[in-house]
Design a protein around this motif. Structure first.
Motif, PDB file in Angstrom:
ATOM      1  N   TRP A 149     -31.178  22.097 122.179  1.00 41.55           N
ATOM      2  CA  TRP A 149     -32.488  21.700 121.762  1.00 41.55           C
ATOM      3  C   TRP A 149     -32.251  20.149 121.315  1.00 41.55           C
ATOM      4  O   TRP A 149     -31.204  19.814 120.629  1.00 41.55           O
ATOM      5  N   THR A 150     -33.184  19.327 121.526  1.00 38.03           N
ATOM      6  CA  THR A 150     -33.176  18.032 121.025  1.00 38.03           C
ATOM      7  C   THR A 150     -34.522  17.526 120.565  1.00 38.03           C
ATOM      8  O   THR A 150     -35.620  18.556 120.674  1.00 38.03           O
ATOM      9  N   HIS A 151     -34.686  16.537 120.008  1.00 31.62           N
ATOM     10  CA  HIS A 151     -36.071  16.038 119.354  1.00 31.62           C
ATOM     11  C   HIS A 151     -36.419  14.752 120.347  1.00 31.62           C
ATOM     12  O   HIS A 151     -35.724  13.915 120.539  1.00 31.62           O
ATOM     13  N   GLU A 152     -37.803  14.717 120.325  1.00 28.54           N
ATOM     14  CA  GLU A 152     -38.490  13.511 120.854  1.00 28.54           C
ATOM     15  C   GLU A 152     -38.113  12.133 120.206  1.00 28.54           C
ATOM     16  O   GLU A 152     -37.722  12.260 119.080  1.00 28.54           O
ATOM     17  N   VAL A 153     -38.018  11.084 120.509  1.00 26.03           N
ATOM     18  CA  VAL A 153     -37.716   9.765 120.195  1.00 26.03           C
ATOM     19  C   VAL A 153     -38.334   9.753 119.002  1.00 26.03           C
ATOM     20  O   VAL A 153     -39.910   9.839 118.870  1.00 26.03           O
ATOM     21  N   GLY A 154     -37.682   9.318 117.653  1.00 24.35           N
ATOM     22  CA  GLY A 154     -38.140   9.222 116.398  1.00 24.35           C
ATOM     23  C   GLY A 154     -38.633  10.609 115.674  1.00 24.35           C
ATOM     24  O   GLY A 154     -38.976  10.253 114.691  1.00 24.35           O
ATOM     25  N   GLY A 155     -38.205  11.852 116.516  1.00 25.32           N
ATOM     26  CA  GLY A 155     -38.605  12.986 115.747  1.00 25.32           C
ATOM     27  C   GLY A 155     -39.960  13.318 115.489  1.00 25.32           C
ATOM     28  O   GLY A 155     -40.322  14.281 114.943  1.00 25.32           O
ATOM     29  N   GLU A 156     -40.815  12.606 115.842  1.00 20.99           N
ATOM     30  CA  GLU A 156     -42.042  12.669 116.098  1.00 20.99           C
ATOM     31  C   GLU A 156     -42.704  13.533 117.267  1.00 20.99           C
ATOM     32  O   GLU A 156     -42.480  12.803 118.477  1.00 20.99           O
ATOM     33  N   PRO A 157     -43.430  14.590 117.447  1.00 21.84           N
ATOM     34  CA  PRO A 157     -43.826  15.130 118.554  1.00 21.84           C
ATOM     35  C   PRO A 157     -44.860  14.533 119.355  1.00 21.84           C
ATOM     36  O   PRO A 157     -45.849  13.745 118.492  1.00 21.84           O
ATOM     37  N   SER A 158     -45.046  14.300 120.493  1.00 26.31           N
ATOM     38  CA  SER A 158     -46.005  13.425 121.285  1.00 26.31           C
ATOM     39  C   SER A 158     -47.130  14.527 121.636  1.00 26.31           C
ATOM     40  O   SER A 158     -46.722  15.720 121.983  1.00 26.31           O
ATOM     41  N   PRO A 159     -48.366  13.857 121.757  1.00 20.15           N
ATOM     42  CA  PRO A 159     -49.348  15.113 122.082  1.00 20.15           C
ATOM     43  C   PRO A 159     -49.082  15.323 123.652  1.00 20.15           C
ATOM     44  O   PRO A 159     -48.573  14.514 124.410  1.00 20.15           O
ATOM     45  N   GLY A 160     -49.621  16.664 124.091  1.00 21.48           N
ATOM     46  CA  GLY A 160     -49.412  16.851 125.256  1.00 21.48           C
ATOM     47  C   GLY A 160     -48.026  17.254 125.847  1.00 21.48           C
ATOM     48  O   GLY A 160     -47.186  17.518 124.921  1.00 21.48           O
ATOM     49  N   ALA A 161     -47.878  17.059 127.099  1.00 22.38           N
ATOM     50  CA  ALA A 161     -46.421  17.457 128.073  1.00 22.38           C
ATOM     51  C   ALA A 161     -45.653  16.368 128.058  1.00 22.38           C
ATOM     52  O   ALA A 161     -44.427  16.192 128.935  1.00 22.38           O
ATOM     53  N   GLY A 162     -46.063  15.098 127.534  1.00 23.77           N
ATOM     54  CA  GLY A 162     -45.278  13.968 127.777  1.00 23.77           C
ATOM     55  C   GLY A 162     -43.776  14.030 127.672  1.00 23.77           C
ATOM     56  O   GLY A 162     -43.010  13.583 128.510  1.00 23.77           O
ATOM     57  N   GLY A 163     -43.437  14.416 126.687  1.00 25.55           N
ATOM     58  CA  GLY A 163     -42.002  14.524 126.111  1.00 25.55           C
ATOM     59  C   GLY A 163     -41.173  15.525 127.185  1.00 25.55           C
ATOM     60  O   GLY A 163     -40.105  15.210 127.696  1.00 25.55           O
ATOM     61  N   LEU A 174     -42.131  15.907 130.330  1.00 32.43           N
ATOM     62  CA  LEU A 174     -41.895  15.351 131.543  1.00 32.43           C
ATOM     63  C   LEU A 174     -40.778  14.382 131.517  1.00 32.43           C
ATOM     64  O   LEU A 174     -40.171  14.402 132.614  1.00 32.43           O
ATOM     65  N   ARG A 175     -40.588  13.730 130.301  1.00 32.23           N
ATOM     66  CA  ARG A 175     -39.571  12.712 130.249  1.00 32.23           C
ATOM     67  C   ARG A 175     -38.077  13.341 130.331  1.00 32.23           C
ATOM     68  O   ARG A 175     -37.334  12.790 130.841  1.00 32.23           O
ATOM     69  N   LEU A 176     -38.088  14.379 129.521  1.00 36.83           N
ATOM     70  CA  LEU A 176     -36.947  15.114 129.698  1.00 36.83           C
ATOM     71  C   LEU A 176     -36.528  15.396 131.213  1.00 36.83           C
ATOM     72  O   LEU A 176     -35.264  15.326 131.578  1.00 36.83           O
ATOM     73  N   LEU A 177     -37.384  16.172 131.915  1.00 36.58           N
ATOM     74  CA  LEU A 177     -37.073  16.429 133.528  1.00 36.58           C
ATOM     75  C   LEU A 177     -36.743  15.061 133.913  1.00 36.58           C
ATOM     76  O   LEU A 177     -35.964  15.146 135.011  1.00 36.58           O
ATOM     77  N   ARG A 178     -37.489  14.153 133.821  1.00 39.72           N
ATOM     78  CA  ARG A 178     -37.251  12.991 134.816  1.00 39.72           C
ATOM     79  C   ARG A 178     -35.895  12.412 134.335  1.00 39.72           C
ATOM     80  O   ARG A 178     -35.290  11.853 135.269  1.00 39.72           O
ATOM     81  N   ASP A 179     -35.436  12.606 133.206  1.00 37.94           N
ATOM     82  CA  ASP A 179     -34.209  11.899 132.934  1.00 37.94           C
ATOM     83  C   ASP A 179     -32.875  12.781 133.213  1.00 37.94           C
ATOM     84  O   ASP A 179     -31.999  12.389 133.370  1.00 37.94           O
ATOM     85  N   ALA A 238     -39.636  19.789 119.660  1.00 36.42           N
ATOM     86  CA  ALA A 238     -38.328  20.260 120.131  1.00 36.42           C
ATOM     87  C   ALA A 238     -38.277  20.420 121.763  1.00 36.42           C
ATOM     88  O   ALA A 238     -39.237  21.068 122.261  1.00 36.42           O
ATOM     89  N   LEU A 239     -37.114  19.942 122.317  1.00 36.34           N
ATOM     90  CA  LEU A 239     -37.007  19.966 123.817  1.00 36.34           C
ATOM     91  C   LEU A 239     -35.869  20.615 124.264  1.00 36.34           C
ATOM     92  O   LEU A 239     -34.781  20.397 123.467  1.00 36.34           O
ATOM     93  N   CYS A 240     -36.175  21.335 125.447  1.00 41.27           N
ATOM     94  CA  CYS A 240     -34.707  21.934 126.085  1.00 41.27           C
ATOM     95  C   CYS A 240     -34.898  21.997 127.473  1.00 41.27           C
ATOM     96  O   CYS A 240     -35.955  21.983 128.053  1.00 41.27           O
ATOM     97  N   LEU A 241     -33.922  21.821 127.933  1.00 34.23           N
ATOM     98  CA  LEU A 241     -33.741  22.375 129.370  1.00 34.23           C
ATOM     99  C   LEU A 241     -33.436  23.721 129.533  1.00 34.23           C
ATOM    100  O   LEU A 241     -32.276  24.040 129.190  1.00 34.23           O
ATOM    101  N   TYR A 242     -34.326  24.517 129.925  1.00 34.83           N
ATOM    102  CA  TYR A 242     -34.278  25.917 130.278  1.00 34.83           C
ATOM    103  C   TYR A 242     -33.757  26.355 131.529  1.00 34.83           C
ATOM    104  O   TYR A 242     -32.523  27.155 131.255  1.00 34.83           O
TER     105      TYR A 242
END
Length: 162
Positions: free
Chosen positions: A7-21, A23-28, A147-151
């Motif tokens: 698990w990782t956290h979005e930039v700055g530790g703050e959740p962004s609204p919606g699925a933006g984070g 999508l960025r994880l997969l794009r990366d 929190a984000l993860c690649l499943y």
């Protein structure tokens, strides 16, 4: 080696609204064959509509919170452009445990570090130059804490035979 989730956290530790984070994880992290393309989509339930974007995850599949219908990650119905049912094979990283029958063990249900078990889901589909789907990645984002993860990490897609 079994399937593990980091698990990782979005930039700055703050959740962004919606699925933006997610999508960025997969794009990366999405990988396509050198001459192909990658489509990255935020998941929404086909039955409940685009407003239902939260899923429970168990045994390698994502289930809509509203109607419990699976997205089709493991069987090929996650993307209508694929045109065929599939099965997944690991590509370097192990696959999450697959369903072997009714009921779930606690270890089958991923939870974010804060213990939440409902996620926004994004799917990356890697196509070859001939348009054939070659791989799939699935990312999860906890809407509560970001929190984000690649499943599923670049699993090979293989046409399923009867």
């Amino acid at each position: 080696m079994g399937h593990t989730i980091a698990w990782t956290h979005e930039v700055g530790g703050e959740p962004s609204p919606g699925a933006g984070g997610v999508l960025r994880l997969l794009r990366d992290t999405a990988r396509a064959e050198a001459d192909g393309r990658v489509e990255i989509l935020a998941a929404a339930c086909g039955m409940c509509g685009p407003e239902e974007v939260e899923f429970e995850v168990a045994k390698g599949e994502c289930f809509c919170v509203g109607c419990c219908i699976p997205l089709g990650i493991v069987d090929g119905y996650a993307h209508p452009a694929a045109f065929y049912p599939w099965r997944l094979e690991p590509s370097g990283a192990p696959l999450p445990p697959a369903s072997s029958g009714p009921g779930f063990e606690p270890s089958d249900v991923p939870r974010c570090p804060a213990g939440h078990d409902v996620f926004h889901v994004a799917v990356a589909l890697a196509f070859a130059a001939d348009g054939v789907l070659r791989g799939i990645s699935v990312a999860l984002r906890c809407p509560e804490d970001g929190a984000l993860c690649l499943y599923v990490d670049n699993a090979r897609v293989v046409p399923r035979t009867a």
